[in-house]
Design a protein around this motif. Sequence first.
Motif, PDB file in Angstrom:
ATOM      1  N   ILE A  81      -2.727 -13.032  18.694  1.00  0.00           N
ATOM      2  CA  ILE A  81      -4.072 -12.330  18.295  1.00  0.00           C
ATOM      3  C   ILE A  81      -4.012 -10.971  18.831  1.00  0.00           C
ATOM      4  O   ILE A  81      -4.666 -10.314  18.038  1.00  0.00           O
ATOM      5  N   ILE A  82      -3.339 -10.463  19.569  1.00  0.00           N
ATOM      6  CA  ILE A  82      -3.216  -9.107  19.864  1.00  0.00           C
ATOM      7  C   ILE A  82      -2.758  -8.078  18.789  1.00  0.00           C
ATOM      8  O   ILE A  82      -3.064  -6.866  18.951  1.00  0.00           O
ATOM      9  N   THR A  83      -2.390  -8.571  17.697  1.00  0.00           N
ATOM     10  CA  THR A  83      -1.802  -7.770  16.564  1.00  0.00           C
ATOM     11  C   THR A  83      -2.996  -7.229  15.789  1.00  0.00           C
ATOM     12  O   THR A  83      -2.604  -6.266  14.828  1.00  0.00           O
ATOM     13  N   GLY A  84      -4.212  -7.648  16.095  1.00  0.00           N
ATOM     14  CA  GLY A  84      -5.241  -6.881  15.383  1.00  0.00           C
ATOM     15  C   GLY A  84      -5.933  -7.946  14.292  1.00  0.00           C
ATOM     16  O   GLY A  84      -7.197  -7.375  13.740  1.00  0.00           O
ATOM     17  N   LYS A  85      -5.645  -9.138  14.256  1.00  0.00           N
ATOM     18  CA  LYS A  85      -6.332 -10.000  13.302  1.00  0.00           C
ATOM     19  C   LYS A  85      -7.700 -10.226  13.864  1.00  0.00           C
ATOM     20  O   LYS A  85      -8.068 -10.158  15.023  1.00  0.00           O
ATOM     21  N   THR A  86      -8.801 -10.694  12.991  1.00  0.00           N
ATOM     22  CA  THR A  86     -10.173 -11.065  13.441  1.00  0.00           C
ATOM     23  C   THR A  86     -10.171 -12.495  13.016  1.00  0.00           C
ATOM     24  O   THR A  86      -9.919 -12.864  11.869  1.00  0.00           O
ATOM     25  N   VAL A 103      -8.769 -10.825   8.410  1.00  0.00           N
ATOM     26  CA  VAL A 103      -9.865 -11.356   8.849  1.00  0.00           C
ATOM     27  C   VAL A 103     -10.127 -12.815   8.339  1.00  0.00           C
ATOM     28  O   VAL A 103      -9.923 -13.192   7.112  1.00  0.00           O
ATOM     29  N   CYS A 104     -10.058 -13.721   9.201  1.00  0.00           N
ATOM     30  CA  CYS A 104     -10.159 -15.065   8.844  1.00  0.00           C
ATOM     31  C   CYS A 104     -11.685 -15.515   9.133  1.00  0.00           C
ATOM     32  O   CYS A 104     -12.074 -15.519  10.415  1.00  0.00           O
ATOM     33  N   LEU A 105     -12.238 -16.267   8.345  1.00  0.00           N
ATOM     34  CA  LEU A 105     -13.681 -16.710   8.449  1.00  0.00           C
ATOM     35  C   LEU A 105     -13.656 -18.181   8.457  1.00  0.00           C
ATOM     36  O   LEU A 105     -13.308 -18.844   7.594  1.00  0.00           O
ATOM     37  N   ILE A 106     -14.246 -18.730   9.494  1.00  0.00           N
ATOM     38  CA  ILE A 106     -14.546 -20.215   9.534  1.00  0.00           C
ATOM     39  C   ILE A 106     -15.689 -20.361   9.042  1.00  0.00           C
ATOM     40  O   ILE A 106     -17.004 -20.239   9.620  1.00  0.00           O
ATOM     41  N   VAL A 107     -16.125 -21.322   7.827  1.00  0.00           N
ATOM     42  CA  VAL A 107     -17.271 -21.651   7.225  1.00  0.00           C
ATOM     43  C   VAL A 107     -17.419 -22.893   7.349  1.00  0.00           C
ATOM     44  O   VAL A 107     -18.472 -23.685   7.496  1.00  0.00           O
ATOM     45  N   MET A 140       3.988 -15.087  -1.278  1.00  0.00           N
ATOM     46  CA  MET A 140       3.242 -14.569  -2.405  1.00  0.00           C
ATOM     47  C   MET A 140       2.883 -13.201  -2.174  1.00  0.00           C
ATOM     48  O   MET A 140       2.960 -12.345  -3.128  1.00  0.00           O
ATOM     49  N   MET A 141       2.240 -12.964  -0.883  1.00  0.00           N
ATOM     50  CA  MET A 141       1.502 -11.751  -0.801  1.00  0.00           C
ATOM     51  C   MET A 141       2.399 -11.032  -0.121  1.00  0.00           C
ATOM     52  O   MET A 141       2.046  -9.726   0.197  1.00  0.00           O
ATOM     53  N   GLY A 142       3.520 -11.120   0.554  1.00  0.00           N
ATOM     54  CA  GLY A 142       4.398 -10.327   1.195  1.00  0.00           C
ATOM     55  C   GLY A 142       3.895 -10.193   2.483  1.00  0.00           C
ATOM     56  O   GLY A 142       4.605 -10.181   3.632  1.00  0.00           O
ATOM     57  N   VAL A 143       2.538  -9.820   2.837  1.00  0.00           N
ATOM     58  CA  VAL A 143       1.983  -9.139   4.145  1.00  0.00           C
ATOM     59  C   VAL A 143       0.851 -10.067   4.585  1.00  0.00           C
ATOM     60  O   VAL A 143       0.175  -9.639   5.654  1.00  0.00           O
ATOM     61  N   GLY A 144       0.606 -11.060   3.992  1.00  0.00           N
ATOM     62  CA  GLY A 144      -0.702 -11.850   4.211  1.00  0.00           C
ATOM     63  C   GLY A 144      -1.918 -11.373   3.756  1.00  0.00           C
ATOM     64  O   GLY A 144      -1.940 -10.167   3.265  1.00  0.00           O
ATOM     65  N   VAL A 145      -2.929 -12.004   3.375  1.00  0.00           N
ATOM     66  CA  VAL A 145      -4.256 -11.659   2.821  1.00  0.00           C
ATOM     67  C   VAL A 145      -4.895 -10.720   3.809  1.00  0.00           C
ATOM     68  O   VAL A 145      -4.901 -10.931   4.836  1.00  0.00           O
ATOM     69  N   ASP A 146      -5.868 -10.106   3.249  1.00  0.00           N
ATOM     70  CA  ASP A 146      -6.940  -9.482   3.838  1.00  0.00           C
ATOM     71  C   ASP A 146      -8.102 -10.505   4.085  1.00  0.00           C
ATOM     72  O   ASP A 146      -8.636 -10.030   5.511  1.00  0.00           O
ATOM     73  N   PHE A 147      -8.309 -11.116   3.449  1.00  0.00           N
ATOM     74  CA  PHE A 147      -9.503 -12.366   4.018  1.00  0.00           C
ATOM     75  C   PHE A 147      -8.938 -13.439   3.694  1.00  0.00           C
ATOM     76  O   PHE A 147      -8.489 -14.038   2.426  1.00  0.00           O
TER      77      PHE A 147
END
Length: 374
Positions: A308-313, A288-292, A257-264
Amino acid sequence: NTSGKAVTCWAAIAWKKISPLSIEEVQVEPPKAGEVHIKMISSGICGSDDHVLKGTFPVKFPLIPGHEGAGIVESIGDKVSSVKPGDKVLTLIIPQCRECNSCLHCKGNFCEKQDVLPSSGLMLDGTSRFTCKGKSIYHSFRVSTFTEYSVVPEIAVAKIDDAAPLDKVCLISCGVPTGYGAAVQSAKVTPGSTCVIFGLGGVGSAIVMGCKASGASRIIGVDINEKKFSQARALGVTDCLNPRKLKKSVQEVVMEMMGVGVDFAFEAVGLVDTMTAAWESCNKSYGVCLIVGLASPESQLSLEAAKIITGKTLKGVCLGDYKTKDCIPQLVADYLQNKINIDPVVTHQLPFDQLHKALELYHAGEVIRCVLLF
Ligand code: APR
Ligand code: ZN
């Protein structure tokens, strides 16, 4: 005036895990030094209470569950200075002692005096204030709220505006700040960004509100219960996905849907599968992935290490990163000034003696939040 005396009242007791709650007469001891006696006015039923009752989150039984409470101070113990009898207050599952390493740090909010991970079920002095049929009963997270009266440490009580409607603002004790703060304060969702939220319950709905308020342009909501979709759309979700109805994994669909994955990406269920899916839905470079959601302490999260090295948080967040005693009263003020609107999240209200009905509605997935009224 009940000051200095034990109070007899009705409370819900879970005698053991996975057993129906029973409403019993309990004795509530007066508050000791540093403690506050609260007459409960309302309480939400939160996903974490369900984890406790199902036994997926370890606590000690028998206990009085509930933690999302609003009430009025009945009396105070020695040395209590931040509240007085008659004040409107919220209970804080994560306290703010203002003395520990976490409280003194500019960013920390996971106060070391918390009683969630791990959970002793006892007040700070190691004893309980509740007895039933001569048996000592454990507290839930030191803020049991499924009871007409509770005793709570002063550090776990926030004084709120006298004008606050107590039949609703109990949600600002936990669910609303947990979700809203995750979006606006922890992730700092940016205008025009793309977001995905796993779980559209009380917490997920508050995340949606935070994403919307931050100006996100696309908000994908994921839930296995499609009854949650209309409410989610009303709050700002632009696309709804039911993972059980997809031919591919939900993360693959989000990627397409997003082509490049979501921002958050936000996880508000508390399961490792949805945590993995949230992580894999993020843009690989800057997502950025937030675990709530609160996972079972026995579960382990496993991720593809090289990616993980690709820069995601990957970030955890509890109670929206708010320093609770300081910040929660401000959220109540924001609600009173129409800056945030919690009303759509309060889909049901029932008297406390209909607790079983409220739990049935929760389990049937019919509610976003059902508020119990005392
Ligand atoms: N995938 C997607 N959604 C799911 C899944 C799944 N596998 N399993 C359950 N859900 C949905 C439910 O249908 C429900 O709508 O997750 C939602 C959870 O909402 P609530 O039960 O209302 O729980 P909530 O109070 O929002 O808390 C969510 O946050 O703070 C934590 O401990 C809390 O882990 C819990 C989470
Ligand atoms: Zn602290």
